[in-house]
Design an enzyme around this catalytic site. Structure first.
Site, PDB file in Angstrom:
ATOM      1  N   ASP A   1       0.846  -1.187   0.000  1.00 10.09           N
ATOM      2  CA  ASP A   1       0.000   0.000   0.000  1.00 10.09           C
ATOM      3  C   ASP A   1       0.889   1.247   0.000  1.00 10.09           C
ATOM      4  O   ASP A   1       1.896   1.306   0.691  1.00 10.09           O
ATOM      5  CB  ASP A   1      -0.913  -0.003   1.239  1.00 10.09           C
ATOM      6  CG  ASP A   1      -2.059   0.991   1.105  1.00 10.09           C
ATOM      7  OD1 ASP A   1      -3.212   0.549   0.979  1.00 10.09           O
ATOM      8  OD2 ASP A   1      -1.795   2.226   1.114  1.00 10.09           O
ATOM      9  N   ILE A   2       0.483   2.248  -0.763  1.00 13.00           N
ATOM     10  CA  ILE A   2       1.295   3.466  -0.894  1.00 13.00           C
ATOM     11  C   ILE A   2       1.287   4.297   0.390  1.00 13.00           C
ATOM     12  O   ILE A   2       2.221   5.072   0.636  1.00 13.00           O
ATOM     13  CB  ILE A   2       0.814   4.305  -2.115  1.00 13.00           C
ATOM     14  CG1 ILE A   2       1.909   5.208  -2.626  1.00 13.00           C
ATOM     15  CG2 ILE A   2      -0.454   5.082  -1.788  1.00 13.00           C
ATOM     16  CD1 ILE A   2       1.618   5.811  -4.000  1.00 13.00           C
TER      17      ILE A   2
ATOM     18  N   ASN B   1     -12.933  -3.203   2.023  1.00 15.76           N
ATOM     19  CA  ASN B   1     -13.977  -2.171   2.025  1.00 15.76           C
ATOM     20  C   ASN B   1     -14.779  -2.254   0.730  1.00 15.76           C
ATOM     21  O   ASN B   1     -14.226  -2.514  -0.337  1.00 15.76           O
ATOM     22  CB  ASN B   1     -13.341  -0.795   2.164  1.00 15.76           C
ATOM     23  CG  ASN B   1     -12.596  -0.631   3.474  1.00 15.76           C
ATOM     24  OD1 ASN B   1     -13.099  -1.025   4.522  1.00 15.76           O
ATOM     25  ND2 ASN B   1     -11.391  -0.076   3.426  1.00 15.76           N
TER      26      ASN B   1
ATOM     27  N   GLU C   1     -12.227   3.453  -1.356  1.00 16.81           N
ATOM     28  CA  GLU C   1     -11.608   4.531  -2.139  1.00 16.81           C
ATOM     29  C   GLU C   1     -11.381   4.106  -3.585  1.00 16.81           C
ATOM     30  O   GLU C   1     -11.620   4.871  -4.518  1.00 16.81           O
ATOM     31  CB  GLU C   1     -10.266   4.908  -1.481  1.00 16.81           C
ATOM     32  CG  GLU C   1      -9.471   5.961  -2.202  1.00 16.81           C
ATOM     33  CD  GLU C   1      -8.047   6.102  -1.638  1.00 16.81           C
ATOM     34  OE1 GLU C   1      -7.170   6.553  -2.377  1.00 16.81           O
ATOM     35  OE2 GLU C   1      -7.822   5.740  -0.459  1.00 16.81           O
TER      36      GLU C   1
ATOM     37  N   HIS D   1      -9.952  -5.253  -3.439  1.00 17.05           N
ATOM     38  CA  HIS D   1      -8.653  -5.454  -2.800  1.00 17.05           C
ATOM     39  C   HIS D   1      -8.871  -5.896  -1.367  1.00 17.05           C
ATOM     40  O   HIS D   1      -9.776  -5.439  -0.689  1.00 17.05           O
ATOM     41  CB  HIS D   1      -7.783  -4.190  -2.846  1.00 17.05           C
ATOM     42  CG  HIS D   1      -8.478  -2.934  -2.429  1.00 17.05           C
ATOM     43  ND1 HIS D   1      -9.385  -2.287  -3.228  1.00 17.05           N
ATOM     44  CD2 HIS D   1      -8.402  -2.214  -1.288  1.00 17.05           C
ATOM     45  CE1 HIS D   1      -9.833  -1.219  -2.602  1.00 17.05           C
ATOM     46  NE2 HIS D   1      -9.266  -1.143  -1.410  1.00 17.05           N
TER      47      HIS D   1
ATOM     48  N   HIS E   1      -6.947  -5.744   2.112  1.00 17.12           N
ATOM     49  CA  HIS E   1      -5.805  -5.203   2.858  1.00 17.12           C
ATOM     50  C   HIS E   1      -5.327  -6.307   3.808  1.00 17.12           C
ATOM     51  O   HIS E   1      -6.138  -6.882   4.546  1.00 17.12           O
ATOM     52  CB  HIS E   1      -6.227  -4.023   3.741  1.00 17.12           C
ATOM     53  CG  HIS E   1      -6.765  -2.830   3.018  1.00 17.12           C
ATOM     54  ND1 HIS E   1      -6.042  -1.670   2.853  1.00 17.12           N
ATOM     55  CD2 HIS E   1      -7.970  -2.591   2.452  1.00 17.12           C
ATOM     56  CE1 HIS E   1      -6.781  -0.771   2.221  1.00 17.12           C
ATOM     57  NE2 HIS E   1      -7.961  -1.303   1.965  1.00 17.12           N
TER      58      HIS E   1
HETATM   59  P1  5GP Z   1      -9.828   1.425   0.209  1.00 17.85           P
HETATM   60  O1  5GP Z   1     -10.171   2.636   1.025  1.00 17.85           O
HETATM   61  O2  5GP Z   1     -10.390   1.511  -1.189  1.00 17.85           O
HETATM   62  O3  5GP Z   1     -10.147   0.151   0.903  1.00 17.85           O
HETATM   63  O4  5GP Z   1      -8.251   1.413   0.116  1.00 17.85           O
HETATM   64  C1  5GP Z   1      -7.525   1.864  -0.991  1.00 17.85           C
HETATM   65  C2  5GP Z   1      -6.056   1.772  -0.634  1.00 17.85           C
HETATM   66  O5  5GP Z   1      -5.306   1.968  -1.802  1.00 17.85           O
HETATM   67  C3  5GP Z   1      -5.590   2.814   0.390  1.00 17.85           C
HETATM   68  O6  5GP Z   1      -5.048   2.162   1.527  1.00 17.85           O
HETATM   69  C4  5GP Z   1      -4.537   3.622  -0.382  1.00 17.85           C
HETATM   70  O7  5GP Z   1      -3.438   3.992   0.419  1.00 17.85           O
HETATM   71  C5  5GP Z   1      -4.141   2.667  -1.493  1.00 17.85           C
HETATM   72  N1  5GP Z   1      -3.709   3.330  -2.718  1.00 17.85           N
HETATM   73  C6  5GP Z   1      -4.326   4.344  -3.356  1.00 17.85           C
HETATM   74  N2  5GP Z   1      -3.651   4.690  -4.461  1.00 17.85           N
HETATM   75  C7  5GP Z   1      -2.587   3.856  -4.522  1.00 17.85           C
HETATM   76  C8  5GP Z   1      -1.497   3.724  -5.457  1.00 17.85           C
HETATM   77  O8  5GP Z   1      -1.384   4.432  -6.452  1.00 17.85           O
HETATM   78  N3  5GP Z   1      -0.594   2.740  -5.187  1.00 17.85           N
HETATM   79  C9  5GP Z   1      -0.690   1.923  -4.084  1.00 17.85           C
HETATM   80  N4  5GP Z   1       0.257   1.009  -3.930  1.00 17.85           N
HETATM   81  N5  5GP Z   1      -1.694   2.034  -3.199  1.00 17.85           N
HETATM   82  C10 5GP Z   1      -2.615   2.987  -3.419  1.00 17.85           C
END
Ligand code: 5GP
Length: 125
Positions: free
Chosen positions: A35-36, A96, A104, A109, A111
């Site tokens: 994760d970034i 999520n 987001e 995905h 985590h």
């Molecule tokens: P969500 O809120 O959709 O469950 O989590 C999305 C995740 O994607 C977040 O933890 C965010 O840090 C990660 N993320 C968003 N953009 C990027 C990216 O460009 N590269 C990587 N490696 N992770 C990302």
């Protein structure tokens, strides 16, 4: 209403190689990468290569081969990162989905978070 997949989402761009990633593991149907914005010492995202929006979308429409590959990769990543509850201190799996899940990125995905105590699952608002 059926799911519609937005192929301009950031993980679709990662899968097409348009955006770099720190790959942890890659298989025929699955990619795992860091994760970034890590929220724990271990924070890996595991995604299917197919166009699935959420876990329930994937569970309903993915092939058996995709589901097996994805699930096995989640297990392999835990072992590789040293966060299996059998051999180490354990971890948390989060996926999520949608507005209430505060998703987001609209590509499924999981985590995998670990490497420190993670507290209770949900904070009360
Ligand atoms: P969500 O809120 O959709 O469950 O989590 C999305 C995740 O994607 C977040 O933890 C965010 O840090 C990660 N993320 C968003 N953009 C990027 C990216 O460009 N590269 C990587 N490696 N992770 C990302």
């Amino acid at each position: 209403m059926p799911y519609t997949y937005d192929d301009q989402n950031i993980f679709a761009k990662i899968l097409r190689g348009e955006i770099p990633n720190k790959t942890v593991m890659e298989t025929e149907h699955t990619l795992a990468f860091e994760d970034i914005r890590p929220q724990a010492p271990v924070h890996v995202l595991v995604i299917p290569k197919g166009p699935y929006v959420t876990y329930d979308h994937f569970a309903q429409e993915a092939s058996d081969a995709e589901i097996v590959d994805f699930t096995r990769t989640v297990g392999a990543v835990c072992a590789k990162m040293g966060v299996s509850a059998a051999e180490a201190a354990g971890c948390r799996f989060i996926s999520n989905a949608g507005d209430h899940g505060v998703q987001e990125v609209p590509h499924l995905h999981i985590h995998i978070l670990g490497g420190r105590p993670l507290g209770r699952m949900l904070a009360r608002d």
